[in-house]
Design an enzyme around this catalytic site. Structure first.
Site, PDB file in Angstrom:
ATOM      1  N   PHE A 148       0.851  -1.059   0.030  1.00  0.00           N
ATOM      2  CA  PHE A 148      -0.090   0.100   0.114  1.00  0.00           C
ATOM      3  C   PHE A 148       0.814   1.278  -0.074  1.00  0.00           C
ATOM      4  CE2 PHE A 148       0.767  -0.835   4.436  1.00  0.00           C
ATOM      5  CZ  PHE A 148       1.228   0.533   5.026  1.00  0.00           C
ATOM      6  N   CYS A 203      -4.399   4.739 -11.382  1.00  0.00           N
ATOM      7  CA  CYS A 203      -5.165   3.530 -11.458  1.00  0.00           C
ATOM      8  C   CYS A 203      -6.475   3.966 -12.482  1.00  0.00           C
ATOM      9  CB  CYS A 203      -5.923   3.185 -10.059  1.00  0.00           C
ATOM     10  SG  CYS A 203      -4.470   2.162  -9.133  1.00  0.00           S
TER      11      CYS A 203
END
Length: 181
Positions: free
Chosen positions: A153, A170
Site C-alpha cells: 500500500f 489507476c
C-alpha cells in the site's frame, strides 16, 4: 517484525522484498512489514495500461522520476517522499489463504488509521484503495508468490500531489489524489 527503511530507492526495496519472500517461504523469517518512503518513482503493475501514463517512460525519467514495470496487481502508481509505503511480506497459509480478505484487511487498517487522525475514509466497491469522499488517499496493489505476499500500500501523508500529474493513477484523473495534509 517491522522494518522502517526511511527514505530508500525503490530498486533497493524491491530487492529486499524479493529476498524476504524467499526467506519467508523457507520459514527463516517471520511475517514482516516494510515501511518506507521512496524518492520519486512510477511503477506499472501487471495491468500494464500504458494509456494511464501521461508521458512515456523515457520522458518520466527525464523529469527525474524513476520508472519500473513490476509484478504487483493493479495499474500505475506514483511514489515520492511524504508517502508512507508499506510492503507486507506475509505467509497467507497462516492467515486463511484468502488474497481478497488480506487486501480488504489492509484497506480496513488504513481506514482505521485515518480515523485516528480525524479523516473519514472508506473503501469504494469496484475501486481499489482508500478514499476520503471522492478523493483517493491510499493505493493498494500486491503480488503473491506461493501464498507469500509482497508489494502493498501507499498512503499519501504529506506527498507533493503534483507528482501524480505524470500518470492517471489507476485510470483516474490525477486530481483525484489527496493526502492527509
Amino acid at each position: 517484525q517491522v522494518m522502517d527503511l526511511g527514505l530508500t530507492p525503490y530498486a533497493e526495496v524491491l530487492a529486499r522484498q524479493q529476498e524476504l519472500v524467499r526467506l519467508r517461504l523457507l520459514g527463516a523469517v517471520p511475517d514482516t512489514l516494510i515501511l518506507v518512503e521512496h524518492p520519486p518513482v512510477v511503477t506499472l503493475g501487471r495491468a500494464k495500461r500504458r494509456a494511464n501514463l501521461m508521458l512515456d517512460p523515457d520522458e518520466i525519467r527525464r523529469h527525474g522520476v524513476e520508472f519500473f514495470e513490476i509484478t504487483r496487481g493493479g495499474d500505475v502508481t506514483y511514489h515520492a517522499p511524504g508517502q508512507l509505503v508499506g510492503y507486507p511480506i506475509f505467509d497467507l497459509r497462516q492467515h486463511g489463504r484468502d488474497v481478497l480478505l488480506f487486501c480488504r484487511g489492509m484497506e480496513a487498517a488504513l481506514i482505521e488509521t485515518l480515523a485516528d487522525f480525524g479523516a473519514a475514509a472508506q473503501a469504494i466497491p469496484g475501486k481499489a484503495g482508500v478514499w476520503v469522499g471522492a478523493r483517493k488517499i491510499a493505493s493498494l496493489g500486491i503480488s503473491v508468490r506461493r501464498w507469500v505476499t509482497f508489494h502493498g500500500f501507499a498512503l499519501n501523508v504529506t506527498v507533493d500531489l503534483s507528482g501524480f500529474e505524470v500518470i492517471r493513477p489507476c485510470g483516474e484523473d490525477p486530481g483525484v489524489m489527496t493526502s492527509m495534509a
